[in-house]
Design an enzyme around this catalytic site. Structure first.
Site, PDB file in Angstrom:
ATOM      1  N   TRP A 178     -14.771   8.969   9.194  1.00  0.00           N
ATOM      2  CA  TRP A 178     -13.950   8.387  10.251  1.00  0.00           C
ATOM      3  C   TRP A 178     -13.071   7.241   9.778  1.00  0.00           C
ATOM      4  O   TRP A 178     -12.117   6.883  10.437  1.00  0.00           O
ATOM      5  CB  TRP A 178     -14.842   7.860  11.381  1.00  0.00           C
ATOM      6  CG  TRP A 178     -16.000   7.036  10.907  1.00  0.00           C
ATOM      7  CD1 TRP A 178     -17.288   7.460  10.753  1.00  0.00           C
ATOM      8  CD2 TRP A 178     -15.986   5.662  10.504  1.00  0.00           C
ATOM      9  NE1 TRP A 178     -18.085   6.435  10.280  1.00  0.00           N
ATOM     10  CE2 TRP A 178     -17.303   5.321  10.124  1.00  0.00           C
ATOM     11  CE3 TRP A 178     -14.990   4.687  10.425  1.00  0.00           C
ATOM     12  CZ2 TRP A 178     -17.654   4.043   9.665  1.00  0.00           C
ATOM     13  CZ3 TRP A 178     -15.332   3.412   9.970  1.00  0.00           C
ATOM     14  CH2 TRP A 178     -16.653   3.099   9.592  1.00  0.00           C
ATOM     15  N   ASN A 179     -13.387   6.636   8.629  1.00  0.00           N
ATOM     16  CA  ASN A 179     -12.759   5.345   8.320  1.00  0.00           C
ATOM     17  C   ASN A 179     -11.296   5.467   7.904  1.00  0.00           C
ATOM     18  O   ASN A 179     -10.509   4.556   8.160  1.00  0.00           O
ATOM     19  CB  ASN A 179     -13.557   4.600   7.252  1.00  0.00           C
ATOM     20  CG  ASN A 179     -13.663   5.366   5.952  1.00  0.00           C
ATOM     21  OD1 ASN A 179     -13.888   6.576   5.941  1.00  0.00           O
ATOM     22  ND2 ASN A 179     -13.508   4.678   4.844  1.00  0.00           N
ATOM     23  N   PRO A 203     -13.718  17.214  10.299  1.00  0.00           N
ATOM     24  CA  PRO A 203     -13.543  15.770  10.345  1.00  0.00           C
ATOM     25  C   PRO A 203     -14.623  15.138  11.214  1.00  0.00           C
ATOM     26  O   PRO A 203     -15.219  15.798  12.070  1.00  0.00           O
ATOM     27  CB  PRO A 203     -12.163  15.616  10.989  1.00  0.00           C
ATOM     28  CG  PRO A 203     -12.033  16.816  11.875  1.00  0.00           C
ATOM     29  CD  PRO A 203     -12.773  17.928  11.173  1.00  0.00           C
ATOM     30  N   GLY A 253     -18.500  10.144   2.161  1.00  0.00           N
ATOM     31  CA  GLY A 253     -19.370   9.477   3.119  1.00  0.00           C
ATOM     32  C   GLY A 253     -20.409   8.629   2.422  1.00  0.00           C
ATOM     33  O   GLY A 253     -20.195   8.149   1.304  1.00  0.00           O
ATOM     34  N   GLU A 275     -17.572  11.658  -2.868  1.00  0.00           N
ATOM     35  CA  GLU A 275     -17.185  10.256  -2.994  1.00  0.00           C
ATOM     36  C   GLU A 275     -18.019   9.468  -1.999  1.00  0.00           C
ATOM     37  O   GLU A 275     -17.932   9.689  -0.791  1.00  0.00           O
ATOM     38  CB  GLU A 275     -15.694  10.025  -2.728  1.00  0.00           C
ATOM     39  CG  GLU A 275     -15.300   8.626  -3.202  1.00  0.00           C
ATOM     40  CD  GLU A 275     -14.142   8.029  -2.459  1.00  0.00           C
ATOM     41  OE1 GLU A 275     -14.401   7.122  -1.623  1.00  0.00           O
ATOM     42  OE2 GLU A 275     -13.009   8.464  -2.694  1.00  0.00           O
ATOM     43  N   LEU A 276     -18.819   8.530  -2.531  1.00  0.00           N
ATOM     44  CA  LEU A 276     -19.861   7.906  -1.734  1.00  0.00           C
ATOM     45  C   LEU A 276     -19.651   6.402  -1.620  1.00  0.00           C
ATOM     46  O   LEU A 276     -18.531   5.929  -1.648  1.00  0.00           O
ATOM     47  CB  LEU A 276     -21.228   8.269  -2.342  1.00  0.00           C
ATOM     48  CG  LEU A 276     -21.431   9.775  -2.578  1.00  0.00           C
ATOM     49  CD1 LEU A 276     -22.751  10.054  -3.271  1.00  0.00           C
ATOM     50  CD2 LEU A 276     -21.315  10.552  -1.281  1.00  0.00           C
ATOM     51  N   GLU A 407     -24.492  -1.881   0.894  1.00  0.00           N
ATOM     52  CA  GLU A 407     -23.105  -1.816   1.342  1.00  0.00           C
ATOM     53  C   GLU A 407     -23.025  -2.213   2.812  1.00  0.00           C
ATOM     54  O   GLU A 407     -23.702  -1.627   3.657  1.00  0.00           O
ATOM     55  CB  GLU A 407     -22.553  -0.409   1.142  1.00  0.00           C
ATOM     56  CG  GLU A 407     -21.086  -0.273   1.496  1.00  0.00           C
ATOM     57  CD  GLU A 407     -20.554   1.141   1.298  1.00  0.00           C
ATOM     58  OE1 GLU A 407     -19.366   1.290   0.976  1.00  0.00           O
ATOM     59  OE2 GLU A 407     -21.341   2.096   1.465  1.00  0.00           O
TER      60      GLU A 407
END
Length: 538
Positions: A178-179, A203, A253, A275-276, A407
């Protein structure tokens, strides 16, 4: 609370009760109905109502897909892919370059919907528009070179001729977050499509409108509708179905979910890229230009309210300039403007949800309770919107605090002092993550040396994140727990292909011939191998 939308706004996008007393949703329902036709879902599917984080108002109602719908989408994409893979590269290029122009031409509407879904400022939403245009142009003009057959050195010069080919994998499943609702919905799909694949995109529900609108633009540019299928639903069911059925999976995510994706695809030996998360560091060296470093740190830490996988959460500052930098940085952060407005000029927008606000608040409260100092910020701002939180600067952070290693994914940054470049490198590497880093120094060669010693996928010298991210001809991705594989550049498109070696042998076989015994053949081969080494053969 009331809405505070402001011009410029795209025509026919905003449904505002101040001008239309019958309006229920923040986005014109007629537009939503048009976009909803792109969702693979049953005619009487359950609907999901999203809300804009800017004000909490209902945003749109969209149909939800089921696992069965995902299977339908994958089957349709697989059928379409066979024809699409035979489409000449020149046709694909024209479509992608038309798409580039449409994204720039329709940017006002795209900016509006990105802001409404994500809560970010207009300037930060424009980063997404620019990113999509960059990626579309790059692969629109470079895909043919990346994918063309390559002559490779054979076993023997002249006698052995080898060609490397790249074939599409089939159906690529993309699960996007979502970002960055525009960029991450489509920029991974672009190289997959250019490589001759079809795509099934799921999405995040909070990013559905943006994804559907940009997919519609790609169709308008000439892409056959069936080549890019969209399904909507939660991660546990619909997202998992995409992971289970696609020939290749691209996921962006959290690290925890990324591990689950890897386990899911491993059992059927499917390919994937992830990609984390990140706990990214910015080092301000003793010779840094502080005017530029302070301004760069504000952008690096608080763009998209810190909800950016490559944003900075750890500021590492050389002790000799730490006092001055900290004073100036805290002053700059305290002067930032916050608010929900569909116009340029605001420095930071909203977090996306209550869950994100709760996480940010928990990290700040935990740090404060265990002895950290809040230099500025540190509190939610419900007067601005339901999920606003002030940009926050901490010092005195220790390993006992959650914010030290976890994070945050929000507008919180911690300052650490070091006495040398080596100490800065050790601290930057003291994390399970390895996504992005930033180094600020007047000596660019020094910055490059420091950067190469930090175990991350991208390093920006005298920039926070945008320089490496925007250099789309070069790879971008994470080391350690920050991911597997790369987007952008050659790796970003070749991952969506199966490589194939086709080798033709001429005149002599790779076996005893011309009356040679096996022993004689071994002697001849030994001499040939020594000769090839001597003449520099690779």
């Amino acid at each position: 609370m009331g809405r505070t939308y402001a011009a410029p706004m795209a025509p026919d996008l905003i449904a505002d009760p101040e001008t239309d007393p019958t309006a229920t949703y923040a986005v014109d329902p007629a537009l939503v109905r048009r976009l909803a036709r792109r969702v693979v879902a049953a005619p009487r599917a359950e609907h999901h109502v999203s809300h804009t984080p800017m004000t909490g108002a209902p945003l749109a109602s969209l149909p939800l897909s089921t696992r069965e719908d995902v299977a339908v989408a994958v089957d349709a994409a697989r059928a379409a892919q066979r024809a699409w893979s035979r489409t000449p590269m020149e046709v694909r290029e024209r479509i992608m370059l038309r798409f580039h122009d449409l994204v720039l031409d329709r940017q006002v509407e795209l900016l509006d919907v990105v802001q409404l879904e994500s809560g970010k400022t207009r300037g930060q939403a424009f980063e997404e528009v620019a990113d999509v245009a960059l990626v579309a142009r790059h692969y629109g003009r470079s895909a043919a070179a990346y994918l063309r057959p390559w002559r490779r050195a054979g076993l023997f010069p002249v006698l052995t001729q080898t060609t490397e080919h790249h074939h599409p994998r089939g159906v690529v499943g993309i699960v996007s977050p979502w970002n960055y609702p525009l960029s991450l919905a489509i920029t991974d799909a672009i190289p997959a499509i250019m490589a001759g694949n079809a795509v099934v995109l799921r999405p995040d529900l909070q990013a559905s409108l943006t994804a559907l609108r940009v997919v519609q633009l790609l169709t308008e540019a000439g892409l056959p509708e069936s080549v890019l299928q969209v399904v909507l639903g939660d991660g546990a069911n619909v997202g998992q179905a995409v992971v289970d059925l696609a020939d290749y999976v691209c996921f962006t995510g959290s690290t925890a979910t990324g591990r689950s994706v890897a386990v899911s695809v491993a059992g059927r030996l499917a390919g994937y890229s992830l990609e984390l998360g990140g706990k990214n560091a910015m080092y301000v060296a003793d010779d840094a230009d502080l005017d530029k470093a302070v301004a760069g740190a504000v952008r690096a830490c608080f763009s998209s309210a810190g909800q950016l996988c490559i944003s900075v959460e750890r500021l590492i500052v050389h002790d000799s300039i730490a006092d001055e930098f900290t004073t100036r940085f805290v002053e700059a952060v305290g002067a930032m403007t916050l608010g929900p407005a569909l116009e340029f000029g605001t420095d930071m927008g909203s977090l996306v949800s209550q869950a994100q606000l709760d996480r940010v608040t928990a990290h700040v409260d935990d740090a404060r309770a265990k002895g950290a100092r809040v230099l500025t910020g540190g509190r939610a701002r419900p007067d601005l919107g339901p999920f606003f939180h002030e940009p926050t600067v901490l010092t005195g952070v220790t390993a006992a605090m959650d914010v030290r290693d976890d994070e945050t994914f929000g507008p919180v940054v911690s300052i650490y002092r070091v006495h040398s470049d080596d100490e800065a490198i050790r601290l930057a590497n003291d994390t399970d993550y390895g996504l992005n880093a930033s180094v600020w120094t007047r000596d660019v060669a020094r910055g490059r040396r420091i950067g190469t010693a930090i175990a991350v996928g991208t390093v920006n010298v005298n920039e926070g994140y945008a320089a490496a991210w925007g250099s789309v001809a070069a790879p971008m991705g994470g080391m350690k727990q920050s991911g597997v594989g790369r987007r952008h550049g050659a790796e970003g498109i070749l991952k969506y292909t199966e490589s194939q070696n086709v080798t033709a042998q001429y005149l002599l076989p790779i076996a005893p011939s011309l009356g040679l015994s096996e022993e004689g053949y071994a002697r001849v081969m030994t001499a040939a191998l020594r000769t090839l080494k001597a003449v520099g053969r690779r």
